[in-house]
Design an enzyme around this catalytic site. Structure first.
Site, mmCIF file in Angstrom:
data_model
loop_
_atom_site.group_PDB
_atom_site.id
_atom_site.type_symbol
_atom_site.label_atom_id
_atom_site.label_comp_id
_atom_site.label_asym_id
_atom_site.label_seq_id
_atom_site.Cartn_x
_atom_site.Cartn_y
_atom_site.Cartn_z
ATOM 1 N N HIS A 293 -10.743 -3.723 -2.860
ATOM 2 C CA HIS A 293 -10.808 -4.895 -3.746
ATOM 3 C C HIS A 293 -12.196 -5.047 -4.380
ATOM 4 C CE1 HIS A 293 -6.834 -5.622 -2.390
ATOM 5 N NE2 HIS A 293 -7.134 -6.227 -1.272
ATOM 6 N N SER B 3 0.863 -1.171 0.000
ATOM 7 C CA SER B 3 0.000 0.000 0.000
ATOM 8 C C SER B 3 0.906 1.230 0.000
ATOM 9 C CB SER B 3 -0.854 0.023 1.270
ATOM 10 O OG SER B 3 -1.621 -1.141 1.390
ATOM 11 N N THR C 76 -3.772 2.198 2.039
ATOM 12 C CA THR C 76 -3.987 3.556 1.524
ATOM 13 C C THR C 76 -5.442 3.967 1.738
ATOM 14 O OG1 THR C 76 -2.304 3.076 -0.130
ATOM 15 C CG2 THR C 76 -3.627 5.045 -0.480
ATOM 16 N N ALA C 77 -6.347 2.988 1.743
ATOM 17 C CA ALA C 77 -7.751 3.283 2.040
ATOM 18 C C ALA C 77 -7.867 3.952 3.409
ATOM 19 C CB ALA C 77 -8.570 1.990 2.007
#
Length: 284
Positions: free
Chosen positions: A156, A66, A118-119
């Site tokens: 995802h 990430s 990163t979310a």
């Protein structure tokens, strides 16, 4: 010079068991793309595990990561200039079983797929005060449906299936980021161990780019291979998901893609989410 077993360099590659990653590594994983003198071995693990392995042990030569995790491993890894997943006006989503306003959603507890994703970084940029609990990414939708959490942050394939499951979108963070910065949202990339040396790093990066190009050029075959990692998506949805995250930007981030990576990590540092400054260097 003839290659013998002693002159072949083995490169360990780790990525998550997702259809988009499987698609981009198809060429290398099936030996359709070969590099004289090199052997590539593949390991599949979820992205949060890979983030921690890269930070704590620099375990794999090449690893999916990430972008949020990159500052913590930058001394041992450089970023490949290809192989990234970038959301162009779309990305991780906050979903819930009922409607929430953006003001309301800041006050509820949200299930997130990991604090190095990163979310999570994008969520904290959106709402620094938001309370979160880490839940495995594939358990988030069931947990929200079961009423364990008011809302979940999904990554995802969940980005394509949440509505079918009966959830509502509260906010698409990729869209929010685009409105805030005018840039795409870079989510994950591939990092390569600096100790391999400049020449091997470049050769390996070029091999990955060739693998991505091979998959794009042989889409049907690569998609068929990727379907085994598609987690209950039908072929049409899997094709759509792969198209979202394996495209021209995966071959090269482009100027705005590189700028977006730097901007994301700079903002994370400025807002106190990331404790160290990041010097982003691209190989290839």
């Amino acid at each position: 010079m003839t290659a013998s077993s002693t002159s072949i360099q083995e490169i360990s590659i780790a990525h998550s068991p997702d259809s988009d990653d499987a698609f981009m590594f198809y060429g290398l994983a099936t030996n359709k793309v070969r590099v004289p003198g090199f052997k590539f071995t593949h390991k599949l693990q979820d992205i949060e595990t890979l983030n921690h392995l890269a930070i704590n042990e620099a375990f794999y030569d090449v690893t999916a990561i990430s972008f949020h995790a990159y500052p913590f491993m930058q001394e041992k890894y450089a970023l490949m200039a290809c192989g990234g997943s970038v959301g162009d006006g779309y990305g991780p989503m906050i979903v819930a079983s009922r409607k929430f306003s953006l003001d309301e959603i800041r006050k509820v507890k949200i299930a997130v797929p990991g604090t190095l994703t990163t979310a999570y970084l994008a969520l904290k940029l959106f709402a620094p005060e938001i309370e979160t609990v880490t839940v495995p990414f594939d358990k988030i939708i069931p947990a929200v449906l079961a009423g364990e959490f008011d809302a979940g942050l999904i990554i995802h394939e969940g980005q394509l299936t949440y509505a079918i499951e009966g959830l509502q979108k509260v906010l698409d963070l990729g869209q929010w980021w685009r409105e805030e910065t005018g840039l795409p949202l870079p989510l994950g990339g591939n990092a390569i161990r600096r100790s391999l040396g400049d020449e091997v790093m470049l050769t390996t990066t070029n091999a990955l780019r060739d693998s991505i190009q091979h998959a794009l050029d042989h889409r049907d075959e690569a998609l068929e291979y990727a379907m085994q990692f598609a987690r209950d998506l039908d072929t049409n949805l899997a094709n759509r998901f792969v198209g979202m995250y394996v495209n021209e930007r995966t071959l090269d981030y482009g100027e705005d893609g590189r700028l977006a990576i730097r901007k994301l990590l700079e903002l994370g540092y400025e807002r106190g989410i990331i404790p160290v400054k990041t010097d982003v260097q691209f190989i290839g």
